[in-house]
Design a protein around this motif. Structure first.
Motif, short mmCIF file in Angstrom:
data_model
loop_
_atom_site.label_atom_id
_atom_site.label_comp_id
_atom_site.label_asym_id
_atom_site.label_seq_id
_atom_site.Cartn_x
_atom_site.Cartn_y
_atom_site.Cartn_z
N ASN A 27 37.10 64.15 35.44
CA ASN A 27 37.04 62.69 35.32
C ASN A 27 36.12 62.30 34.16
OD1 ASN A 27 34.40 62.89 36.31
ND2 ASN A 27 34.96 62.26 38.38
N GLU A 28 35.89 61.01 34.00
CA GLU A 28 35.10 60.52 32.86
C GLU A 28 33.64 60.98 32.91
OE1 GLU A 28 35.09 57.44 36.13
OE2 GLU A 28 36.65 58.61 35.12
N HIS A 29 33.17 61.45 34.06
CA HIS A 29 31.80 61.96 34.22
C HIS A 29 31.73 63.48 34.07
CE1 HIS A 29 30.81 57.94 35.53
NE2 HIS A 29 31.71 58.03 36.49
N LEU A 89 37.94 68.54 39.46
CA LEU A 89 38.68 68.47 40.72
C LEU A 89 38.82 69.87 41.30
CD1 LEU A 89 40.27 66.60 42.63
CD2 LEU A 89 42.33 67.19 41.31
N LYS A 113 45.64 67.43 31.83
CA LYS A 113 45.46 66.02 32.15
C LYS A 113 46.59 65.57 33.06
CE LYS A 113 47.85 64.12 28.13
NZ LYS A 113 47.76 63.24 26.98
N TYR A 164 36.16 65.70 43.53
CA TYR A 164 35.54 65.92 42.23
C TYR A 164 34.08 66.32 42.45
CZ TYR A 164 39.45 63.96 39.63
OH TYR A 164 40.68 63.74 39.07
#
Length: 152
Positions: free
Chosen positions: A28-30, A34, A105, A124
């Motif tokens: 994810n963006e952080h 996953l 992705k 996540y």
């Protein structure tokens, strides 16, 4: 040839096998990754799995990601080949797994909403706070991902 590994196991029992597998990293963006909680070992791993006879690493990873996580994924880039993956499963099967790791992705699908025969849960995790992992190879793969993100 579906269920290739099941057929081989019926012939050789729990004897050690060298198997090929593919796994994918969705972050994810952080830069949290996953992971799936496995039904067989009750620890966490990357979505992915063994190649069927005649299948490529790319095709296996895409198929297994859909099965393990419910996501349709597209390959961004390969991140490495890992050949020191030794695992003894609760049923007595022993393997050395050669795994191809990909950065991928999501391009469709939805994360699984309920448990399946292979996945109990999906979450996540930050790379510096990981849950109990399947094996050392999974830890090595995640360390490679950490290095990749640190270079960016």
């Amino acid at each position: 040839m579906a269920n290739y590994i099941k057929e081989i196991r019926e012939l050789v029992g729990h004897k050690p096998l060298i198997l090929n597998a593919a796994a994918g990293i969705v972050a994810n963006e952080h830069h949290e990754v996953l992971l799936n909680l496995r039904t067989d070992t009750h620890n966490w791993s990357l979505p992915g799995g063994y190649l069927e006879y005649g299948e490529t690493y790319d095709a296996a990873m895409i198929r297994e990601y859909k099965e393990d996580a419910g996501l349709d994924v597209e390959i961004v880039k390969p991140l490495g080949l890992f050949d020191q993956g030794f695992t003894e499963y609760p049923n007595g099967d022993v393997t050395q797994v050669i795994s191809r790791l990909y950065l991928v992705k999501p391009v469709g699908g939805h994360t699984l909403a309920s448990a399946t025969d292979e996945t109990l849960d999906l979450k996540y995790f930050p790379l510096d706070d990981l849950p109990p992992l399947l094996n050392q190879q999974t830890a090595d793969m995640l360390a490679t991902v950490q290095q990749y993100f640190n270079k960016k």
